[in-house]
Design a protein around this motif. Sequence first.
Motif, PDB file in Angstrom:
ATOM      1  N   ARG A 164       0.830  -1.199   0.000  1.00 57.48           N
ATOM      2  CA  ARG A 164       0.000   0.000   0.000  1.00 57.48           C
ATOM      3  C   ARG A 164       0.866   1.251   0.000  1.00 57.48           C
ATOM      4  O   ARG A 164       0.558   2.242  -0.674  1.00 57.48           O
ATOM      5  N   ALA A 165       1.954   1.219   0.777  1.00 52.69           N
ATOM      6  CA  ALA A 165       2.830   2.386   0.858  1.00 52.69           C
ATOM      7  C   ALA A 165       3.472   2.677  -0.492  1.00 52.69           C
ATOM      8  O   ALA A 165       3.583   3.841  -0.907  1.00 52.69           O
ATOM      9  N   LEU A 166       3.887   1.624  -1.208  1.00 54.79           N
ATOM     10  CA  LEU A 166       4.502   1.832  -2.523  1.00 54.79           C
ATOM     11  C   LEU A 166       3.471   2.357  -3.515  1.00 54.79           C
ATOM     12  O   LEU A 166       3.773   3.241  -4.327  1.00 54.79           O
ATOM     13  N   ALA A 167       2.246   1.851  -3.442  1.00 52.16           N
ATOM     14  CA  ALA A 167       1.190   2.338  -4.331  1.00 52.16           C
ATOM     15  C   ALA A 167       0.953   3.832  -4.119  1.00 52.16           C
ATOM     16  O   ALA A 167       0.666   4.575  -5.065  1.00 52.16           O
ATOM     17  N   ALA A 168       1.084   4.288  -2.864  1.00 57.67           N
ATOM     18  CA  ALA A 168       0.852   5.701  -2.547  1.00 57.67           C
ATOM     19  C   ALA A 168       2.040   6.588  -2.910  1.00 57.67           C
ATOM     20  O   ALA A 168       1.857   7.770  -3.209  1.00 57.67           O
ATOM     21  N   LYS A 202       6.002   7.169  -8.171  1.00 53.35           N
ATOM     22  CA  LYS A 202       5.653   8.185  -9.173  1.00 53.35           C
ATOM     23  C   LYS A 202       5.394   7.572 -10.546  1.00 53.35           C
ATOM     24  O   LYS A 202       4.819   8.210 -11.409  1.00 53.35           O
ATOM     25  N   GLY A 203       5.864   6.350 -10.724  1.00 52.18           N
ATOM     26  CA  GLY A 203       5.682   5.708 -12.017  1.00 52.18           C
ATOM     27  C   GLY A 203       6.322   4.339 -12.028  1.00 52.18           C
ATOM     28  O   GLY A 203       6.841   3.861 -11.005  1.00 52.18           O
ATOM     29  N   PRO A 204       6.330   3.666 -13.166  1.00 58.37           N
ATOM     30  CA  PRO A 204       6.857   2.302 -13.260  1.00 58.37           C
ATOM     31  C   PRO A 204       8.295   2.154 -12.786  1.00 58.37           C
ATOM     32  O   PRO A 204       8.677   1.127 -12.228  1.00 58.37           O
ATOM     33  N   GLU A 205       9.101   3.205 -13.007  1.00 57.32           N
ATOM     34  CA  GLU A 205      10.515   3.099 -12.634  1.00 57.32           C
ATOM     35  C   GLU A 205      10.712   2.858 -11.137  1.00 57.32           C
ATOM     36  O   GLU A 205      11.664   2.184 -10.724  1.00 57.32           O
ATOM     37  N   ASP A 206       9.816   3.377 -10.304  1.00 61.43           N
ATOM     38  CA  ASP A 206       9.934   3.162  -8.859  1.00 61.43           C
ATOM     39  C   ASP A 206       9.639   1.705  -8.498  1.00 61.43           C
ATOM     40  O   ASP A 206      10.282   1.134  -7.610  1.00 61.43           O
ATOM     41  N   TYR A 207       8.684   1.082  -9.176  1.00 62.41           N
ATOM     42  CA  TYR A 207       8.411  -0.348  -8.955  1.00 62.41           C
ATOM     43  C   TYR A 207       9.597  -1.188  -9.419  1.00 62.41           C
ATOM     44  O   TYR A 207      10.012  -2.138  -8.735  1.00 62.41           O
ATOM     45  N   LEU A 208      10.154  -0.858 -10.574  1.00 60.01           N
ATOM     46  CA  LEU A 208      11.305  -1.600 -11.086  1.00 60.01           C
ATOM     47  C   LEU A 208      12.490  -1.496 -10.132  1.00 60.01           C
ATOM     48  O   LEU A 208      13.207  -2.484  -9.897  1.00 60.01           O
ATOM     49  N   GLU A 209      12.682  -0.328  -9.552  1.00 61.07           N
ATOM     50  CA  GLU A 209      13.804  -0.136  -8.623  1.00 61.07           C
ATOM     51  C   GLU A 209      13.607  -0.953  -7.345  1.00 61.07           C
ATOM     52  O   GLU A 209      14.510  -1.679  -6.917  1.00 61.07           O
ATOM     53  N   ILE A 210      12.436  -0.838  -6.717  1.00 61.26           N
ATOM     54  CA  ILE A 210      12.186  -1.518  -5.447  1.00 61.26           C
ATOM     55  C   ILE A 210      12.211  -3.032  -5.620  1.00 61.26           C
ATOM     56  O   ILE A 210      12.900  -3.756  -4.880  1.00 61.26           O
ATOM     57  N   LEU A 228      -4.776  -0.262  -3.854  1.00 58.84           N
ATOM     58  CA  LEU A 228      -3.763  -0.789  -4.774  1.00 58.84           C
ATOM     59  C   LEU A 228      -4.092  -0.450  -6.230  1.00 58.84           C
ATOM     60  O   LEU A 228      -3.416  -0.943  -7.142  1.00 58.84           O
ATOM     61  N   GLU A 229      -5.084   0.373  -6.456  1.00 61.05           N
ATOM     62  CA  GLU A 229      -5.394   0.827  -7.814  1.00 61.05           C
ATOM     63  C   GLU A 229      -4.148   1.478  -8.426  1.00 61.05           C
ATOM     64  O   GLU A 229      -3.472   2.281  -7.802  1.00 61.05           O
ATOM     65  N   GLY A 230      -3.835   1.110  -9.662  1.00 63.79           N
ATOM     66  CA  GLY A 230      -2.680   1.692 -10.340  1.00 63.79           C
ATOM     67  C   GLY A 230      -1.355   1.042  -9.999  1.00 63.79           C
ATOM     68  O   GLY A 230      -0.292   1.613 -10.304  1.00 63.79           O
ATOM     69  N   TYR A 231      -1.392  -0.145  -9.398  1.00 64.25           N
ATOM     70  CA  TYR A 231      -0.137  -0.816  -9.045  1.00 64.25           C
ATOM     71  C   TYR A 231       0.671  -1.115 -10.308  1.00 64.25           C
ATOM     72  O   TYR A 231       0.118  -1.325 -11.367  1.00 64.25           O
ATOM     73  N   TRP A 232       1.973  -1.124 -10.162  1.00 64.83           N
ATOM     74  CA  TRP A 232       2.960  -1.233 -11.249  1.00 64.83           C
ATOM     75  C   TRP A 232       3.026   0.045 -12.073  1.00 64.83           C
ATOM     76  O   TRP A 232       3.617   0.065 -13.151  1.00 64.83           O
ATOM     77  N   GLY A 233       2.416   1.111 -11.547  1.00 64.50           N
ATOM     78  CA  GLY A 233       2.615   2.417 -12.165  1.00 64.50           C
ATOM     79  C   GLY A 233       1.571   2.840 -13.157  1.00 64.50           C
ATOM     80  O   GLY A 233       1.712   3.885 -13.808  1.00 64.50           O
ATOM     81  N   ALA A 259      -0.560  -1.868 -19.636  1.00 63.18           N
ATOM     82  CA  ALA A 259       0.704  -1.211 -19.300  1.00 63.18           C
ATOM     83  C   ALA A 259       1.272  -1.766 -18.004  1.00 63.18           C
ATOM     84  O   ALA A 259       2.490  -1.990 -17.893  1.00 63.18           O
ATOM     85  N   ALA A 260       0.405  -1.999 -17.014  1.00 70.76           N
ATOM     86  CA  ALA A 260       0.870  -2.569 -15.741  1.00 70.76           C
ATOM     87  C   ALA A 260       1.447  -3.963 -15.951  1.00 70.76           C
ATOM     88  O   ALA A 260       2.469  -4.322 -15.344  1.00 70.76           O
ATOM     89  N   THR A 261       0.813  -4.754 -16.810  1.00 69.40           N
ATOM     90  CA  THR A 261       1.316  -6.094 -17.095  1.00 69.40           C
ATOM     91  C   THR A 261       2.711  -6.034 -17.705  1.00 69.40           C
ATOM     92  O   THR A 261       3.583  -6.839 -17.377  1.00 69.40           O
ATOM     93  N   ASP A 262       2.941  -5.093 -18.590  1.00 64.96           N
ATOM     94  CA  ASP A 262       4.262  -4.960 -19.208  1.00 64.96           C
ATOM     95  C   ASP A 262       5.337  -4.666 -18.167  1.00 64.96           C
ATOM     96  O   ASP A 262       6.442  -5.218 -18.222  1.00 64.96           O
TER      97      ASP A 262
END
Length: 383
Positions: free
Chosen positions: A153-157, A160-168, A193-198, A204-207
């Motif tokens: 939940r914290a990451l979803a909040a 800023k975009g996909p790059e933050d998910y890729l980094e974490i 969790l709406e918008g997870y993976w950026g 786009a999220a699946t990619d």
Amino acid sequence: MTIHLPDTSGRLRAYEPRREPLALSAGTPFTSRTVFSAAHVVADPYADVSPDSPAAVDWDATLAFRRHLWSHGLGVAEAMDTAQRGMGLDWAGAAELIRRSAAEAKAVGGRIACGVGTDQLAAGSLEEIRKAYEEQLAVVEEAGAQAILMASRALAATAKGPEDYLEIYGHLLRQAAEPVVLHWLGPMFDPVLEGYWGSSDLDAATDVFLQVIAAHPDKVDGVKISLLDARREIDLRRRLPPGVRCYTGDDFNYPELIAGDEKGFSHALLGIFDPLGPLAAEAVRALDTGDVKGFRELLDPTVELSRHLFQAPTRFYKTGVVFLAWLAGHQEHFTMVGGLQSARSLPHFATAYELADGLGLFPDPELAETRMKTLLSLYGVAQ
């Protein structure tokens, strides 16, 4: 014997309970599929706590239920959303649950995988989120369990975009000692969790999700997809790198997804396999012999119950799961951590009872009937 059950119109209808349960026996682990049941926790009904207090858990009953699942050959997915992570069970309680269950799994030879999240935080910077994940990953690995990287939940909040998910996720996968399961939990289970993976665009999220896996295929045992969209899961399953499993988390379409097609199949990590444990195990053993028809004949009739328990608001499915555990005799009370037993209506419970009874899920139908009548009497329904 007849029991009178309320429907959504406020009327009572007569129901004749089943007299004999479905004959199911314990057995060995499966050969054709890897199957986890996401298990619930049993609250301590004598604890003097409020819904805002740390969870009070009945450890004996909680671990006994896990032994029940292991005895039927199922793996246990521990400290997941079925165990009320973030809905009554905080990180301190989840950490104790992980340690106790992992020790019990080792003692009895059961398979276990445990949820790793960031629920120490309500919000935080990317650095704080990374550290929270690392703390939980260390607890799971030290306990000797496989890690399931849960959605944060914290990451979803914060992201800023996909790059933050890729980094974490890249950081966590690089440091994981053993291959993990990546868990994509959709907003129907947890709206934040709406918008997870950026992206709220699921294509786009699946990619992005697949980019995480492609960068570290040796560190990903599999992915758990909880989007309640069979076609999307099948499409994603076909795009996974060789050797990466797809674990269905689709509590609406699991029979067809586990059975699979000529291009592959899904393994399972399901909350509905908490109340369905023995029946689900019997079905998968049919699949082990190549008997797809027998598998579907056992499991297809359970979908109506599952869709009922997981109806919107889906996040309250845990209430029905614990209710059925009480009726089945796996615990002596219908009390939940956080007071979540109040999250569903009496007509919802009545339908859940009728559907579960019709499937033969209750080892002692008379006990289930007596307990259902007790609940009805508390709501003022005379029999």
